[in-house]
Design an enzyme around this catalytic site. Structure first.
Site, PDB file in Angstrom:
ATOM      1  CE  LYS A 185      -3.786   0.352   2.333  1.00 54.63           C
ATOM      2  NZ  LYS A 185      -4.675   0.427   1.282  1.00 54.63           N
TER       3      LYS A 185
ATOM      4  CB  THR B 121      -0.347   4.425   3.918  1.00 52.95           C
ATOM      5  OG1 THR B 121      -1.557   4.915   3.264  1.00 52.95           O
ATOM      6  CG2 THR B 121       0.136   4.946   5.259  1.00 52.95           C
ATOM      7  CE1 TYR B 122       2.817   0.647   7.872  1.00 54.29           C
ATOM      8  CE2 TYR B 122       0.919  -0.402   6.807  1.00 54.29           C
ATOM      9  CZ  TYR B 122       1.752  -0.057   7.955  1.00 54.29           C
ATOM     10  OH  TYR B 122       1.001  -0.616   8.900  1.00 54.29           O
ATOM     11  CB  ALA B 123       5.066   2.438  -0.870  1.00 52.25           C
ATOM     12  NE  ARG B 124       1.822   7.976  -1.189  1.00 54.18           N
ATOM     13  CZ  ARG B 124       1.379   8.493  -2.235  1.00 54.18           C
ATOM     14  NH1 ARG B 124       1.465   9.962  -1.988  1.00 54.18           N
ATOM     15  NH2 ARG B 124       0.802   8.373  -3.075  1.00 54.18           N
TER      16      ARG B 124
ATOM     17  CD  GLU C 271       7.320 -12.524   1.745  1.00 58.59           C
ATOM     18  OE1 GLU C 271       6.830 -11.948   0.598  1.00 58.59           O
ATOM     19  OE2 GLU C 271       7.219 -13.806   1.780  1.00 58.59           O
TER      20      GLU C 271
ATOM     21  CD  GLN D 293       1.689 -19.821   3.312  1.00 55.76           C
ATOM     22  OE1 GLN D 293       2.926 -20.357   3.004  1.00 55.76           O
ATOM     23  NE2 GLN D 293       1.560 -18.503   2.900  1.00 55.76           N
TER      24      GLN D 293
END
Length: 188
Positions: free
Chosen positions: A111, A113-116, A137, A180
């Site tokens: 997303k 928000t995290y990439a920024r 990951e 899993q």
């Protein structure tokens, strides 16, 4: 291959159990508190990260070897947040369980928000007829500690359908990561 829209994702989730639990629309806040959004979007589904994390540590001076993976390379963390050290990474697991149809392949991307914030999410494609909780990951590419919020959005799943069925699906191959549960570390 064709990218599938919200109404197709909704139908597959509700009628075929493709995503469980399923949030029909983007959830952006809870009880007045803003969240990193999750749920159904226009052309994807924003999955949530669960409360379990495995944070990479170099306490034992391990080498990361996918053919001989050492469990002591990680510290287990359970909580509403997880701090990933600078220039490090963590494994986590999705809240949602996915069942991918035979004519579908997904791509999962982090997303914005995290990439920024310099946090990169890497997930391999969900192959035709794969099912399970998604091992995520999460890389902190910054020189500062990074905070991840459990129960909130982390990555978006895009669903692509093919006009033809594949000859051999992930289930047919008896893939090692089939069904899993929890965070699944590498295996050969």
């Amino acid at each position: 291959m064709s990218l599938r829209p919200d109404h197709w994702i909704r139908k597959m989730a509700l009628e075929k159990g493709m995503i469980e639990p399923f949030c029909d629309g983007l959830v952006r806040e809870k009880e007045g508190v803003k969240l990193v959004s999750y749920g159904l979007s226009s052309y994807g589904y924003d999955l949530r990260v669960a409360r379990e994390f495995k944070v990479f540590t170099n306490v034992y001076n391990s080498i990361v070897d996918p053919k001989n993976f050492r469990a002591d390379a990680f510290v287990d963390v359970v909580g509403d947040t997880c701090i990933i050290p600078p220039n490090s990474f963590a494994l986590a697991v999705s809240v949602e369980y996915f069942r991918i149809p035979r004519n579908v392949l997904t791509l999962c991307i982090g997303k914005s928000t995290y990439a920024r914030c310099g946090i990169i999410v890497n997930v391999t494609p969900f192959e035709p007829e794969w099912e399970g909780y998604v091992t995520l990951e999460i890389s902190n590419t910054t020189p500062l500690p990074a905070k991840i919020y459990a129960g909130e959005g982390l990555a978006q799943v895009l669903f692509f359908t093919s006009n033809e069925m594949c000859d051999v699906s992930y289930a047919d191959r008896k893939g090692k990561y089939m069904r899993q549960v929890g965070i699944t570390t590498p295996s050969i």
